[in-house]
Design a protein around this motif. Structure first.
Motif, PDB file in Angstrom:
ATOM      1  N   UNK A   6     -54.948 -12.431   7.511  1.00  5.72           N
ATOM      2  CA  UNK A   6     -54.431 -11.485   6.520  1.00  5.72           C
ATOM      3  C   UNK A   6     -53.263 -12.087   5.757  1.00  5.72           C
ATOM      4  N   UNK A   7     -52.353 -12.728   6.475  1.00  2.02           N
ATOM      5  CA  UNK A   7     -51.187 -13.317   5.815  1.00  2.02           C
ATOM      6  C   UNK A   7     -51.580 -14.526   4.968  1.00  2.02           C
ATOM      7  N   UNK A   8     -52.517 -15.329   5.459  1.00  2.00           N
ATOM      8  CA  UNK A   8     -52.935 -16.523   4.709  1.00  2.00           C
ATOM      9  C   UNK A   8     -53.663 -16.142   3.423  1.00  2.00           C
ATOM     10  N   UNK A   9     -54.508 -15.116   3.471  1.00  2.00           N
ATOM     11  CA  UNK A   9     -55.198 -14.692   2.253  1.00  2.00           C
ATOM     12  C   UNK A   9     -54.231 -14.064   1.256  1.00  2.00           C
ATOM     13  N   UNK A  10     -53.164 -13.399   1.740  1.00  2.00           N
ATOM     14  CA  UNK A  10     -52.198 -12.785   0.838  1.00  2.00           C
ATOM     15  C   UNK A  10     -51.515 -13.816  -0.044  1.00  2.00           C
ATOM     16  N   UNK A  11     -51.436 -15.077   0.415  1.00  2.00           N
ATOM     17  CA  UNK A  11     -50.828 -16.133  -0.382  1.00  2.00           C
ATOM     18  C   UNK A  11     -51.548 -16.267  -1.714  1.00  2.00           C
ATOM     19  N   UNK A  12     -52.873 -16.139  -1.699  1.00  2.00           N
ATOM     20  CA  UNK A  12     -53.639 -16.264  -2.934  1.00  2.00           C
ATOM     21  C   UNK A  12     -53.993 -14.941  -3.571  1.00  2.00           C
TER      22      UNK A  12
ATOM     23  N   UNK B  32     -57.040 -21.260   2.571  1.00  2.00           N
ATOM     24  CA  UNK B  32     -56.231 -21.564   1.382  1.00  2.00           C
ATOM     25  C   UNK B  32     -57.068 -21.950   0.169  1.00  2.00           C
ATOM     26  N   UNK B  33     -58.162 -22.716   0.410  1.00  2.00           N
ATOM     27  CA  UNK B  33     -59.022 -23.111  -0.712  1.00  2.00           C
ATOM     28  C   UNK B  33     -59.702 -21.874  -1.303  1.00  2.00           C
TER      29      UNK B  33
ATOM     30  N   UNK C  96     -58.114 -16.129  -6.284  1.00  2.00           N
ATOM     31  CA  UNK C  96     -56.960 -15.837  -7.128  1.00  2.00           C
ATOM     32  C   UNK C  96     -57.267 -16.128  -8.590  1.00  2.00           C
ATOM     33  N   UNK C  97     -57.885 -17.284  -8.856  1.00  2.00           N
ATOM     34  CA  UNK C  97     -58.222 -17.628 -10.236  1.00  2.00           C
ATOM     35  C   UNK C  97     -59.308 -16.707 -10.775  1.00  2.00           C
ATOM     36  N   UNK C  98     -60.204 -16.248  -9.901  1.00  2.00           N
ATOM     37  CA  UNK C  98     -61.260 -15.319 -10.318  1.00  2.00           C
ATOM     38  C   UNK C  98     -60.644 -13.987 -10.753  1.00  2.00           C
ATOM     39  N   UNK C  99     -59.670 -13.504 -10.005  1.00  2.00           N
ATOM     40  CA  UNK C  99     -59.046 -12.218 -10.335  1.00  2.00           C
ATOM     41  C   UNK C  99     -58.160 -12.315 -11.571  1.00  2.00           C
TER      42      UNK C  99
END
Length: 853
Positions: A29-35, A94-95, A101-104
């Motif tokens: 959850x925390x790692x995905x929040x980075x992006x 992370x990838x 992130x770029x998609x959103x």
């Protein structure tokens, strides 16, 4: 091996599997929040994705159980899949987060964000989460060994969930701060691989064999057919209600707890601990699930009603319990666990009883019943974050959402009796008496709540003080500015723009009241964008008019600042990051090396970035971490004070694509516009000595101060775990860190100016001004510490040191006027000393004459 006599080996492995599983979910959850961002749709979307994977895995149990392998081999294979896939996610998450992130894009809609944040993580994590969803039924078959005794369900569920509690504690309290996100994922993955080896080893020693008992085999009771038929839909419904309660209770407790990473861990830990206890008590307290089901549902509803009356007292109880337990870090954490237990403890114990009882009913007559029980339960759980968090709370408010959850448990089921009907009516009546409103906002005498907005992630209030000034308050604890400090807030916006020769486009991160951001409107030809994370904050901006009035050249985006910076294609002459409370969960990500690098990439040639830092909310170790991290990206950074105050001192780190340099005539050129000059006059920012007198330190001093402090990165979020330490020791004054910095500040500017200035000894005047400034600040600190005489001495020193620095002179005059009737002899001596310090300024002598001294 049968009944509840679970072997210690299997029990230990199941416990460790639960520990790793919950630990992994928290890190994902925390790692995905980075992006993906820290907005509520993104955070809740990842939770939904994890539950979706668990549900898919539980559904697959019906097929997996038929495979011709020993049960211990199946368990080992599942743990191996979890372990291997978890280790790979240290790099794939992370990838994937970057792609998503770029998609959103910078400002996605809530629907798009919720969809991407659910589907993307679901796909990335699916192999591991599916294997997690199969683990409990697989171990249950292993334990049963042909004796389908449904009394194993409660103890096994309790063990697995107890492991999850330990996973929360180990992950947040130790592994993440020590190993970082990648290291923690690898550590948990390695633990799963050890569990796989353990299952194989114990399987060989015990000769455990796969169980293929058909429905109705030995030990499987059919029980009440009607209750069995209801069990799966009820598991889905109660799963929805249970996670819905967790979401709502976490939101409301957020109004009382400190709002740090440890606060969420406390609520989650208590929630899981309660359900584990309920599962452990199932065999003792619920002998016959058929008959107990109506009582359990009504008891669950009643417990929520009681918790509803308890939760409204949490903001008042928090300081009282802190006072009892003390002010150490341990007591701070213990307070949060105690408050969480008071609200969610009893309901979660009943949830554990209810789940294990319904799962027992689902297993009767079904060899794969436990798998289906988990599948239905987790499907309901997966829907709850979106429905309750993104729908019910913003639309209905906390009170009606709470009432809705209570009503959800008042479901008539077979076996109801007259006494159940009486209880039903009693609960339905009492729940309507829940406190109104239920937003938990602190209401003090003389203040007025102008507006309160409950959102998916935060509760925002506009509070009007007795004098008419208004303040913006988030989650009862974080004050995000207000009209009482309008001039100070406008400095946040003006100063970074004044340090640029000709800004045409600016970005402001953290809009808050909008007063700092809209100050930019006074700069001619400037187009500015503001980014605000909390939608409810943007929605109440009009409550601060006219202080934040602005033209159409200023635009506010509701979005995650990190994602906006990393995905926008625009470049900016000036980027300003306003004050972010470092201890607040998620705020530490705004001080990472990766974020600072993304900001630098968005700067135009000659552009600069100002990061304002709240010294009154930082300790020295955390400040050193932030400074060192900033210097990694902006090695020629300079530091400036925002204004002269001891209560809420603020330091600005300013860096850019090149060194920051000023030349003679800088301020004259920058404020040539009459409108801008008029806007700056009340802020005392129209002359170069007061503006450049705010300079505090250059890169050499900052580098020495930072030393070998740790870097704050996305993978090692040091600030996230270290900043909550600043909440310990409530007696520590806000000026403590400022005092230590002043004692070590450099004497003269380090290369800030392109050439020596000889206009009326300008460099000498600036040096004198800075010395007077420091003396004045030491005076404020002394006064805040109750040393009034020492403070007055410092104020007089500041007047003596610089003719340009007039603030200390004015401070002494004000104190003299206040005390002229009560202590005239002392006032006469003060005014004489002030006249001696600055004889060319006759104000002190004139005041002495007017007062008849």
């Amino acid at each position: 091996m049968s009944g509840t006599h679970v072997s210690r080996g299997w029990a230990g492995l199941l416990l460790l599997s639960g520990l790793s599983g919950l630990g992994l979910q928290g890190v994902w959850t925390r790692a995905f929040a980075v992006g993906l961002g820290h907005e509520s749709p993104a955070m809740l979307g990842v939770v939904t994705a994890v539950f979706g994977g668990l549900a898919a895995g539980a559904c697959a149990w019906a097929w997996i159980r038929r495979l011709p392998f020993q049960a211990s081999t199946v368990c080992a294979a599942l743990e191996a899949v979890i372990g291997i896939w978890s280790i790979t996610t240290a790099w794939t998450v992370p990838i994937a987060g970057g792609w998503l992130m770029r998609w959103m894009g910078p400002t996605p809609s809530g629907v798009v964000q919720a969809f991407v944040s659910s589907v993307g993580p679901l796909a990335v994590l699916l192999p591991a989460t599916m294997a997690m969803g199969v683990t409990l039924p697989a171990v249950e078959r292993l334990i049963s060994e042909g004796d389908r005794n449904d009394r194993n369900v409660g103890p096994l569920y309790a063990l697995n969930t107890l492991g999850a509690v330990l996973g929360v504690i180990v992950s947040v309290g130790w592994l993440q701060p020590w190993l970082g996100l990648k290291g923690t994922l690898c550590a948990f993955g390695a633990l799963n691989l050890l569990c796989a080896a353990g299952f194989l080893l114990l399987g060989r020693q015990n000769g455990a064999k796969a169980e293929h008992a058909p429905a109705g085999a030995s030990g499987v009771r059919t029980g009440n057919v009607a209750a069995n038929r209801w069990s799966l839909p009820l598991l889905a419904w109660t799963g929805f209600l249970g996670i819905g309660f967790e979401v709502l209770a976490t939101r409301l407790l957020g109004q009382a707890l400190e709002g740090t990473v440890f606060s969420h861990a406390a609520v989650l830990g208590v929630f899981l601990g309660g359900t584990a206890l309920g599962g452990a008590l199932r065999n003792r307290w619920v002998r016959d699930p058929d008959r107990a089901l109506p009582t359990l549902l009504l008891g669950q509803a009643a417990s929520l009603v009681v918790s509803g009356f308890v939760v409204v007292w949490m903001p008042a109880w928090h300081p009282a319990i802190r006072a009892i337990l003390g002010d150490s870090k341990t007591s701070m954490l213990a307070t949060e666990w105690v408050l969480a237990a008071a609200v969610v403890g009893a309901p979660t114990v009943l949830m554990g009883l209810l789940f294990s009882s319904l799962a027992t009913l689902a297993m009767r007559g079904r060899p794969d019943g436990l798998g289906w029980a988990l599948a239905f339960n987790t499907v309901g759980s997966a829907l709850a974050p979106a429905v309750v968090g993104l729908g019910m709370i913003p639309w209905l408010g906390s009170r009606w959402s709470w009432i809705g959850l209570v009503a959800g448990y008042l479901v008539p089921v077979p076996g109801w009796r007259r006494v159940h009907g009486v209880a039903f009516v009693g609960i339905a009546v009492v729940v309507l008496w829940l406190p109104r409103p239920m937003d938990l906002q602190l209401r003090s005498t003389g203040t007025r709540l102008v507006e309160v907005r409950e959102g998916a992630g935060d509760t925002v209030a506009v509070v009007e003080q007795p004098g008419g000034n208004r303040a913006l308050r988030v989650n009862n604890r974080f004050t995000m500015g207000g009209t009482a400090s309008t001039n100070a807030e406008r400095r946040h916006g003006h100063l970074p723009l004044l340090w640029h020769p000709a800004p045409r486009r600016a970005l402001f991160l953290g809009v808050g009241t909008g007063i700092s951001f809209t100050a930019m409107d006074a700069h001619p030809g400037l187009k500015a964008e503001g980014v605000e994370l909390v939608p409810e904050v943007a929605a109440v901006l009009d409550a601060f008019l006219p202080h934040n009035a602005h033209s159409t050249d200023l635009t506010v985006h509701v979005a995650d600042a990190r994602r906006h910076v990393r995905t926008t294609s625009a470049t900016y002459d000036v980027i300003v990051a306003d004050l972010f409370h470092p201890a607040r969960d998620g705020a530490g990500g705004l001080y990472t090396r990766e974020h600072f690098a993304a900001v630098r990439a968005r700067l135009s040639n000659g552009g600069l970035f100002c990061q304002w830092l709240p010294l009154f909310q930082l300790d020295e170790p955390t400040l050193r971490v932030i400074v060192r991290t900033y210097l990694e990206v902006f090695p020629e950074a300079q530091a400036f004070l925002l204004r002269y105050t001891a209560d809420t001192p603020v330091l600005g780190l300013v860096g850019g694509r090149g060194p920051l340099r000023f030349d003679q005539g800088w301020m004259d050129r920058r404020i040539a516009d009459p409108g801008l000059r008029d806007a700056l006059k009340p802020l005392v920012l129209t002359e170069d000595i007061p503006v450049f007198g705010l300079w505090f330190a250059g890169p050499a001093w900052l580098s020495g101060f930072a030393g070998n402090a740790a870097l704050n990165t996305d993978d090692h979020p040091v600030v996230l775990f270290q900043a909550p330490q600043t909440l310990v020791g409530r007696a520590t004054p806000g000026h403590a860190l400022l005092e230590r910095l002043l004692a070590r500040s450099p004497a003269v500017p380090e290369g800030v100016f392109t050439a020596p200035r000889d206009e009326a000894g300008w460099n000498v005047r600036l040096t004198q001004y800075r010395r007077a400034r420091d003396a004045y600040l030491f005076g404020l600190i002394a006064e805040a510490s109750g040393q009034r005489d020492a403070a007055l001495d410092r104020y007089i020193d500041s007047a003596r040191l610089s003719a340009d620095f007039t603030t200390g002179y004015a401070q002494v005059l004000a104190r003299a006027a206040q005390s002229s009737k009560t202590d005239p002899d002392r006032v006469r001596r003060l005014l004489d000393r002030l006249t001696e310090a600055r004889p060319e300024r006759g104000v002190a002598a004139d005041l002495k004459q007017r007062l008849g001294l």
